[in-house]
Motif scaffolding. Structure first.
Motif, PDB file in Angstrom:
ATOM      1  N   ASN A   5       0.850  -1.187   0.000  1.00 37.90           N
ATOM      2  CA  ASN A   5       0.000   0.000   0.000  1.00 37.90           C
ATOM      3  C   ASN A   5       0.887   1.238   0.000  1.00 37.90           C
ATOM      4  OD1 ASN A   5       0.823   0.439   2.659  1.00 37.90           O
ATOM      5  ND2 ASN A   5      -1.003  -0.479   3.545  1.00 37.90           N
ATOM      6  N   LYS A   6       0.292   2.406   0.095  1.00 41.81           N
ATOM      7  CA  LYS A   6       1.075   3.640  -0.016  1.00 41.81           C
ATOM      8  C   LYS A   6       1.999   3.875   1.177  1.00 41.81           C
ATOM      9  CE  LYS A   6      -2.613   6.547   1.829  1.00 41.81           C
ATOM     10  NZ  LYS A   6      -3.471   7.685   1.572  1.00 41.81           N
ATOM     11  N   TYR A   7       1.805   3.135   2.288  1.00 43.88           N
ATOM     12  CA  TYR A   7       2.638   3.302   3.473  1.00 43.88           C
ATOM     13  C   TYR A   7       3.790   2.312   3.548  1.00 43.88           C
ATOM     14  CZ  TYR A   7      -1.410   6.018   4.823  1.00 43.88           C
ATOM     15  OH  TYR A   7      -2.433   6.925   4.837  1.00 43.88           O
ATOM     16  N   GLY A   8       3.734   1.258   2.730  1.00 43.93           N
ATOM     17  CA  GLY A   8       4.795   0.259   2.758  1.00 43.93           C
ATOM     18  C   GLY A   8       4.271  -1.123   2.410  1.00 43.93           C
ATOM     19  N   ASN A   9       4.982  -2.129   2.870  1.00 42.88           N
ATOM     20  CA  ASN A   9       4.641  -3.517   2.576  1.00 42.88           C
ATOM     21  C   ASN A   9       4.213  -4.253   3.836  1.00 42.88           C
ATOM     22  OD1 ASN A   9       5.474  -3.114  -0.092  1.00 42.88           O
ATOM     23  ND2 ASN A   9       7.578  -3.678   0.400  1.00 42.88           N
ATOM     24  N   ILE A  10       3.268  -5.168   3.674  1.00 45.49           N
ATOM     25  CA  ILE A  10       2.828  -6.022   4.772  1.00 45.49           C
ATOM     26  C   ILE A  10       3.091  -7.458   4.331  1.00 45.49           C
ATOM     27  CG2 ILE A  10       0.876  -6.774   6.181  1.00 45.49           C
ATOM     28  CD1 ILE A  10      -0.437  -4.046   5.406  1.00 45.49           C
ATOM     29  N   HIS A  11       3.859  -8.196   5.118  1.00 42.82           N
ATOM     30  CA  HIS A  11       4.174  -9.593   4.822  1.00 42.82           C
ATOM     31  C   HIS A  11       3.396 -10.475   5.789  1.00 42.82           C
ATOM     32  CE1 HIS A  11       7.379  -8.323   2.152  1.00 42.82           C
ATOM     33  NE2 HIS A  11       7.784  -7.491   3.102  1.00 42.82           N
ATOM     34  N   ILE A  12       2.628 -11.421   5.242  1.00 43.94           N
ATOM     35  CA  ILE A  12       1.827 -12.331   6.056  1.00 43.94           C
ATOM     36  C   ILE A  12       2.400 -13.732   5.887  1.00 43.94           C
ATOM     37  CG2 ILE A  12      -0.471 -13.264   6.501  1.00 43.94           C
ATOM     38  CD1 ILE A  12      -1.591 -10.671   5.262  1.00 43.94           C
ATOM     39  N   ASN A  13       2.860 -14.315   6.984  1.00 44.60           N
ATOM     40  CA  ASN A  13       3.477 -15.630   6.994  1.00 44.60           C
ATOM     41  C   ASN A  13       2.454 -16.722   6.693  1.00 44.60           C
ATOM     42  OD1 ASN A  13       4.740 -18.089   7.847  1.00 44.60           O
ATOM     43  ND2 ASN A  13       6.184 -16.844   9.017  1.00 44.60           N
ATOM     44  N   LYS A  14       2.913 -17.836   6.100  1.00 42.66           N
ATOM     45  CA  LYS A  14       2.036 -18.962   5.786  1.00 42.66           C
ATOM     46  C   LYS A  14       1.400 -19.546   7.045  1.00 42.66           C
ATOM     47  CE  LYS A  14       4.854 -21.505   3.255  1.00 42.66           C
ATOM     48  NZ  LYS A  14       5.332 -22.536   2.295  1.00 42.66           N
ATOM     49  N   GLU A  15       2.113 -19.530   8.159  1.00 44.40           N
ATOM     50  CA  GLU A  15       1.578 -20.077   9.409  1.00 44.40           C
ATOM     51  C   GLU A  15       0.379 -19.261   9.898  1.00 44.40           C
ATOM     52  OE1 GLU A  15       1.079 -22.656  12.518  1.00 44.40           O
ATOM     53  OE2 GLU A  15       2.416 -22.884  10.804  1.00 44.40           O
ATOM     54  N   VAL A  16       0.398 -17.969   9.686  1.00 46.89           N
ATOM     55  CA  VAL A  16      -0.737 -17.114  10.066  1.00 46.89           C
ATOM     56  C   VAL A  16      -1.962 -17.475   9.230  1.00 46.89           C
ATOM     57  CG1 VAL A  16      -1.592 -14.738  10.106  1.00 46.89           C
ATOM     58  CG2 VAL A  16       0.745 -15.228  10.830  1.00 46.89           C
ATOM     59  N   ILE A  17      -1.765 -17.673   7.938  1.00 47.09           N
ATOM     60  CA  ILE A  17      -2.870 -18.048   7.067  1.00 47.09           C
ATOM     61  C   ILE A  17      -3.405 -19.422   7.448  1.00 47.09           C
ATOM     62  CG2 ILE A  17      -3.504 -18.553   4.670  1.00 47.09           C
ATOM     63  CD1 ILE A  17      -1.481 -16.339   3.890  1.00 47.09           C
ATOM     64  N   ALA A  18      -2.517 -20.344   7.820  1.00 46.47           N
ATOM     65  CA  ALA A  18      -2.946 -21.681   8.250  1.00 46.47           C
ATOM     66  C   ALA A  18      -3.789 -21.600   9.520  1.00 46.47           C
ATOM     67  CB  ALA A  18      -1.729 -22.574   8.479  1.00 46.47           C
ATOM     68  N   LYS A  19      -3.417 -20.738  10.448  1.00 47.53           N
ATOM     69  CA  LYS A  19      -4.197 -20.587  11.680  1.00 47.53           C
ATOM     70  C   LYS A  19      -5.569 -19.970  11.396  1.00 47.53           C
ATOM     71  CE  LYS A  19      -0.396 -20.456  14.885  1.00 47.53           C
ATOM     72  NZ  LYS A  19      -0.518 -21.105  16.144  1.00 47.53           N
ATOM     73  N   ILE A  20      -5.608 -18.982  10.522  1.00 47.52           N
ATOM     74  CA  ILE A  20      -6.889 -18.377  10.149  1.00 47.52           C
ATOM     75  C   ILE A  20      -7.785 -19.422   9.497  1.00 47.52           C
ATOM     76  CG2 ILE A  20      -8.003 -16.683   8.633  1.00 47.52           C
ATOM     77  CD1 ILE A  20      -5.482 -14.917   9.014  1.00 47.52           C
TER      78      ILE A  20
END
Length: 118
Positions: free
Chosen positions: A7-22
Protein backbone atom coordinates in the motif's frame (compact mmCIF):
# COMPACT_ATOMS: atom_id res chain seq x y z
CA UNK A 1 7.30 -17.51 1.09
CA UNK A 2 4.94 -15.00 2.67
CA UNK A 3 1.99 -13.17 1.19
CA UNK A 4 2.69 -9.50 0.55
CA UNK A 5 0.29 -6.59 0.52
CA UNK A 6 1.62 -3.32 -0.86
CA UNK A 7 0.00 0.00 0.00
CA UNK A 8 1.07 3.64 -0.02
CA UNK A 9 2.64 3.30 3.47
CA UNK A 10 4.80 0.26 2.76
CA UNK A 11 4.64 -3.52 2.58
CA UNK A 12 2.83 -6.02 4.77
CA UNK A 13 4.17 -9.59 4.82
CA UNK A 14 1.83 -12.33 6.06
CA UNK A 15 3.48 -15.63 6.99
CA UNK A 16 2.04 -18.96 5.79
CA UNK A 17 1.58 -20.08 9.41
CA UNK A 18 -0.74 -17.11 10.07
CA UNK A 19 -2.87 -18.05 7.07
CA UNK A 20 -2.95 -21.68 8.25
CA UNK A 21 -4.20 -20.59 11.68
CA UNK A 22 -6.89 -18.38 10.15
CA UNK A 23 -7.99 -21.24 7.89
CA UNK A 24 -8.16 -23.77 10.75
CA UNK A 25 -10.12 -21.41 13.00
CA UNK A 26 -12.59 -20.60 10.22
CA UNK A 27 -13.07 -24.28 9.35
CA UNK A 28 -13.72 -25.31 12.96
CA UNK A 29 -16.80 -23.08 12.98
CA UNK A 30 -18.43 -25.27 10.29
CA UNK A 31 -21.00 -27.86 11.31
CA UNK A 32 -19.90 -31.44 10.67
CA UNK A 33 -16.18 -30.91 11.13
CA UNK A 34 -14.78 -32.94 14.04
CA UNK A 35 -11.20 -31.75 13.68
CA UNK A 36 -7.97 -31.91 11.72
CA UNK A 37 -5.45 -34.68 11.17
CA UNK A 38 -1.79 -34.56 10.17
CA UNK A 39 -0.97 -33.65 6.59
CA UNK A 40 -0.08 -37.24 5.74
CA UNK A 41 -1.35 -40.52 7.09
CA UNK A 42 1.20 -42.95 8.47
CA UNK A 43 0.29 -46.62 7.99
CA UNK A 44 -3.39 -45.70 7.50
CA UNK A 45 -3.72 -44.28 11.02
CA UNK A 46 -5.45 -40.95 11.47
CA UNK A 47 -4.81 -38.87 14.56
CA UNK A 48 -7.16 -36.10 15.64
CA UNK A 49 -5.09 -32.98 16.37
CA UNK A 50 -5.60 -31.01 19.54
CA UNK A 51 -6.84 -27.44 19.36
CA UNK A 52 -3.39 -25.87 19.73
CA UNK A 53 -1.99 -27.96 16.84
CA UNK A 54 -4.86 -27.59 14.37
CA UNK A 55 -2.79 -25.63 11.87
CA UNK A 56 -0.65 -28.77 11.38
CA UNK A 57 -3.61 -30.11 9.38
CA UNK A 58 -3.44 -27.18 6.94
CA UNK A 59 -0.97 -26.84 4.07
CA UNK A 60 -0.59 -23.34 2.60
CA UNK A 61 1.24 -22.36 -0.58
CA UNK A 62 1.60 -18.76 -1.75
CA UNK A 63 2.57 -17.87 -5.32
CA UNK A 64 2.41 -14.29 -6.61
CA UNK A 65 0.13 -13.30 -3.71
CA UNK A 66 -2.34 -16.07 -4.61
CA UNK A 67 -3.11 -18.52 -1.82
CA UNK A 68 -3.55 -22.27 -2.32
CA UNK A 69 -4.80 -24.23 0.69
CA UNK A 70 -5.09 -27.94 1.44
CA UNK A 71 -7.03 -29.06 4.53
CA UNK A 72 -6.78 -32.52 6.11
CA UNK A 73 -10.00 -33.04 8.04
CA UNK A 74 -12.06 -35.56 9.98
CA UNK A 75 -15.80 -35.31 9.36
CA UNK A 76 -18.63 -36.15 11.75
CA UNK A 77 -20.24 -39.52 11.05
CA UNK A 78 -23.74 -39.22 9.59
CA UNK A 79 -23.23 -35.88 7.84
CA UNK A 80 -23.08 -35.48 4.07
CA UNK A 81 -19.38 -35.11 3.29
CA UNK A 82 -19.86 -33.01 0.14
CA UNK A 83 -22.04 -30.46 1.97
CA UNK A 84 -19.62 -30.18 4.90
CA UNK A 85 -16.67 -29.78 2.49
CA UNK A 86 -18.47 -27.05 0.50
CA UNK A 87 -19.27 -25.19 3.72
CA UNK A 88 -15.64 -25.39 4.85
CA UNK A 89 -14.37 -24.15 1.48
CA UNK A 90 -16.75 -21.17 1.42
CA UNK A 91 -16.07 -20.22 5.04
CA UNK A 92 -12.26 -20.48 4.78
CA UNK A 93 -12.12 -18.58 1.47
CA UNK A 94 -14.30 -15.75 2.77
CA UNK A 95 -12.43 -15.44 6.08
CA UNK A 96 -8.93 -15.43 4.60
CA UNK A 97 -9.80 -12.93 1.88
CA UNK A 98 -11.55 -10.66 4.38
CA UNK A 99 -8.74 -10.74 6.97
CA UNK A 100 -5.68 -10.65 4.70
CA UNK A 101 -6.82 -9.13 1.36
CA UNK A 102 -4.97 -11.97 -0.39
CA UNK A 103 -6.79 -13.87 -3.14
CA UNK A 104 -7.58 -17.53 -2.42
CA UNK A 105 -7.35 -19.41 -5.73
CA UNK A 106 -7.89 -23.00 -4.62
CA UNK A 107 -8.91 -24.95 -1.53
CA UNK A 108 -8.62 -28.74 -1.45
CA UNK A 109 -10.31 -30.81 1.25
CA UNK A 110 -8.79 -34.20 2.11
CA UNK A 111 -11.19 -36.22 4.25
CA UNK A 112 -8.90 -38.42 6.35
CA UNK A 113 -11.69 -40.14 8.24
CA UNK A 114 -15.08 -40.00 9.88
CA UNK A 115 -15.77 -40.06 13.58
CA UNK A 116 -18.76 -40.23 15.87
CA UNK A 117 -18.81 -36.91 17.70
CA UNK A 118 -20.14 -37.29 21.24
Amino acid sequence: MAGTIVNKYGNIHINKEVIAKIASQAAVECYGLVGFSYKSKVDGLVELLKKENMSNGVKVEIENDNVYIELFVIIQYGTKISVVADNIINRVKYTIEKMTSLKVRKIDINVQGVRVNK
